[in-house]
Every structure is written in structure tokens, then in C-alpha cells.
Design an enzyme around this catalytic site. Sequence first.
Site, mmCIF file in Angstrom:
data_model
loop_
_atom_site.group_PDB
_atom_site.id
_atom_site.type_symbol
_atom_site.label_atom_id
_atom_site.label_comp_id
_atom_site.label_asym_id
_atom_site.label_seq_id
_atom_site.Cartn_x
_atom_site.Cartn_y
_atom_site.Cartn_z
ATOM 1 N N GLU A 66 0.821 -1.214 0.000
ATOM 2 C CA GLU A 66 0.000 0.000 0.000
ATOM 3 C C GLU A 66 0.854 1.263 0.000
ATOM 4 O OE1 GLU A 66 -3.171 0.659 -0.368
ATOM 5 O OE2 GLU A 66 -4.027 -1.352 -0.244
ATOM 6 N N GLU A 70 0.763 4.074 -2.972
ATOM 7 C CA GLU A 70 0.272 5.416 -2.673
ATOM 8 C C GLU A 70 1.352 6.482 -2.628
ATOM 9 O OE1 GLU A 70 -1.957 4.855 0.923
ATOM 10 O OE2 GLU A 70 -3.476 3.651 -0.106
ATOM 11 N N ASP A 88 -14.963 3.319 17.143
ATOM 12 C CA ASP A 88 -14.213 4.545 16.857
ATOM 13 C C ASP A 88 -13.567 4.509 15.476
ATOM 14 O OD1 ASP A 88 -14.851 5.562 19.344
ATOM 15 O OD2 ASP A 88 -12.909 5.080 20.230
ATOM 16 N N GLU A 124 -2.618 14.257 -2.712
ATOM 17 C CA GLU A 124 -1.554 15.063 -2.120
ATOM 18 C C GLU A 124 -0.825 14.244 -1.072
ATOM 19 O OE1 GLU A 124 -1.116 19.389 0.149
ATOM 20 O OE2 GLU A 124 -3.085 18.677 -0.467
#
Length: 166
Positions: A66, A70, A88, A124
Site C-alpha cells: 500500500e 500510494e 471509533d 496530495e
Amino acid sequence: MGMSHYYKNLREKVGNELILMPSAAGIIRNEKRDILFQNKGNGEKWSLPAGAIEVGEAPAEALCREVWEETGLIVIPKKLLGVFGGEDFRYKYPNGHKVEYNVYVFDCEIKSGKLSRIDSESAELSYFSFEDMPELALPYPNSLFLQNENKDVYFQWNEQWLKNLR
């Protein structure tokens, strides 16, 4: 890369319903010790480089894959910093998909690569000091990002649950 065939097939069966999603995330620091975060550019808040663990994949392997997809960085997980999940860590994507993440967070060392987006999941990428961290999509505790305090693995849990066993 986007959603894998496994999760696409699962979503075809359950639609937008809540699913558990095992995931891995990395705390990656530059030479100034600032922390790398990504923004997907789709209205979500900032996040650590992270993603789902695929069938047959170990959490550390998923993390490395990952992060490379990314960020263009090849990282080595050096230490498990924390394990998170529960209510949560429920999240609703802009497309309506609901997930409850179980996240393994690793402290990472950059081995090689150049910071650049390999896939379209990051709009970004930016390093932030702890004091200037952006608002995050998931509620990680601040202590997770304080390098000198990360001596033990952080296990998220409610001590009240333990008291209820008595």
C-alpha cells in the site's frame, strides 16, 4: 490500485452495509522526523498511508504494498506501534460504503524510492511536524506519533470492559 476483486465481490453482495476491513497503516518519517500523510482529494480528511489487507497477505506485506502504491516509497516495517478497531474506527466513504477498520499501525523506515503517487489514491502527499498535523480521518491517539513515547505497542481498548467481566 483502488478496490481489489475480493472487496468488489463482497460489496456486490452486501452493498453499502458495514463490513470489517483488516488494514495496515504506516508512520513514515523524513530526515527532519516529520510524518508523512496523504490526502485523497475526495473530501475525506488526511490519513496515514494505509490500505486493506488482501486475502493471503500478512499485515506487514500489505503495508509495504500500500505504501508503495500510494507514495512511491519502499519501506521496511520496523515495529508494530498499535492495533486499533471498534466503533471509533467506523468510517463511511463518500460513495456510501461503510467499514469498520481493524488497523495494524507500523513504524516504518524508508529503504528507497522517491515520493510520488503511483496510483490515483493520493491527491496530495505531505510531511507534517507533530505540532502541525492535519485533522485525520481516523482517531489515532496523539501518543502514537510521539517517537520517544512509542516504547510499547498501543492496544486500543476500554478498561471498563474488563471491569464488566467480574
